[in-house]
Design an enzyme around this catalytic site. Sequence first.
Site, short mmCIF file in Angstrom:
data_model
loop_
_atom_site.label_atom_id
_atom_site.label_comp_id
_atom_site.label_asym_id
_atom_site.label_seq_id
_atom_site.Cartn_x
_atom_site.Cartn_y
_atom_site.Cartn_z
CG HIS A 87 -6.98 -4.73 1.96
ND1 HIS A 87 -5.69 -4.18 1.83
CD2 HIS A 87 -7.85 -3.83 1.28
CE1 HIS A 87 -5.45 -3.28 1.21
NE2 HIS A 87 -6.79 -2.76 0.91
CD GLU A 104 -10.08 -0.84 -0.22
OE1 GLU A 104 -9.28 0.03 -0.16
OE2 GLU A 104 -9.73 -1.85 -0.45
CG ASP A 124 -5.16 0.87 -0.55
OD1 ASP A 124 -6.13 0.21 0.12
OD2 ASP A 124 -4.49 0.58 -1.51
CD GLU A 138 -8.17 -4.66 -2.10
OE1 GLU A 138 -8.96 -4.41 -2.91
OE2 GLU A 138 -6.95 -4.39 -1.73
CD GLU A 139 -3.52 -3.34 -2.37
OE1 GLU A 139 -3.75 -3.36 -3.46
OE2 GLU A 139 -3.53 -2.45 -1.57
CG ASP A 155 -3.38 -7.33 1.32
OD1 ASP A 155 -4.34 -7.02 1.74
OD2 ASP A 155 -3.11 -7.60 -0.08
#
Length: 433
Positions: free
Chosen positions: A95, A189, A126, A160-161, A97
């Site tokens: 991801h 991740e 992250d 994703e967040e 974002d």
Amino acid sequence: MQSATDPLFRRIEARRDDLVALTQALIRIPTVNPPGDAYTACAELIGRRLAARGFTVEYVRAEGAAGDSDRFPRTNVIARIEAPRPGPCVHFNGHIDVVPAGEGWTVDPFAGVVKDGRVYGRGACDMKGGIAASIVAVESLLDEGLLTAGALEISGTVDEESGGYGGVGHLAKLGYFSRPRVDHVIIPEPLNVDRVCVGHRGVWWAEIETKGRVAHGSMPFLGNCAVRHMGAVLHRIETELLPRLAAKRTDMPVVPEGARQSTININAIHGGQRDDHDGLPSPMVPDRCRMVIDRRYLIEEDPAAVRGEIVAILEDLRRSRPGFDYELREVLAFLPTMTDADAPVVRAVAAAIETVLGRPAQRVVSPGTYDQKHVVRIGNLKNCIAYGPGVLDLAHQPDEWVGIDDMVHAAQVMALATLGLLAPGGAGPDLPF
């Protein structure tokens, strides 16, 4: 005797500076969610790089997804390259974002500062360091001429967040994470470089609204204070529900240790008048109070019972507390998931970790959800795990960083695991080298 993988490992080590530079370039694009800034620019950075290496690149906007607009388009990138002979497909999904930077930084959160063997910045851990490691791993496989059968995919996805609905959730509905297109998914991740993450706890978010009646603040006895009603809800959660949750334990290998129990977080609370104005508020008894709760639960728990615990408190207050009324709205819900320990992708990554790091891999479960939930739930693809560089506890913190050595090692693990998964018959307990 030289292993067949030694040249591959040396190539990845030699690309250390390139790996750092790519991580910095990704960090310097502030893909902050909310609202979803600069998604297209980051997707295009990934797409241009992979297109130059012969990948077919697609950009898929999640039109109609929450938050999508012409100002903040939910732009995802998917790149694919196929070998001359057919075979399975290994997909790396990351991801793009990141959460807002927040306060407390000692470095510029979007500068990609390098010091003391680390790259600092929002999203370094992250998970832009993980995205960079997966790209370098795949490019190194191509440089060594090791993609002889099957296909490789890399995707950069959004949101994703905030649940992943405009990213992996959207693409899964379109078939991008299902067989026969994809066989194995690795999500980089930050669960630490020596761990294979096989799943996550369940999540249930809900908004509770308590209702009251407006009155003059000097005569609260003529009104009905919704904030006081919410205080009663909080008291019951504190004194009754939290002790019960603390007693629930799981056999899932959740990390850290504190997350092996059920938890509830008060995510947000607001009652009364808005405070986004200058001056003093009016003297009013609040007739509405809203609270968002974030309940994380275990694979041993019944999802209906998770909701039922909150409903029982609210209904009891409705019966016992004069004037109490409420509404309960579900915000999101995802079941716990755990990939089988004998799944090929689990065995391949675990074997590669032991080869690269010289110690056995840990199999863990994440305390929070990540995009595996969409791959499993919508794509119906069970061969999905998370593996990447970065220390889990640094995610969303000020001065977030990723270790450069960890990124190099993670890229070597990813490359080696991919070779095992693309080999005839997939990966057995030991890689065929």
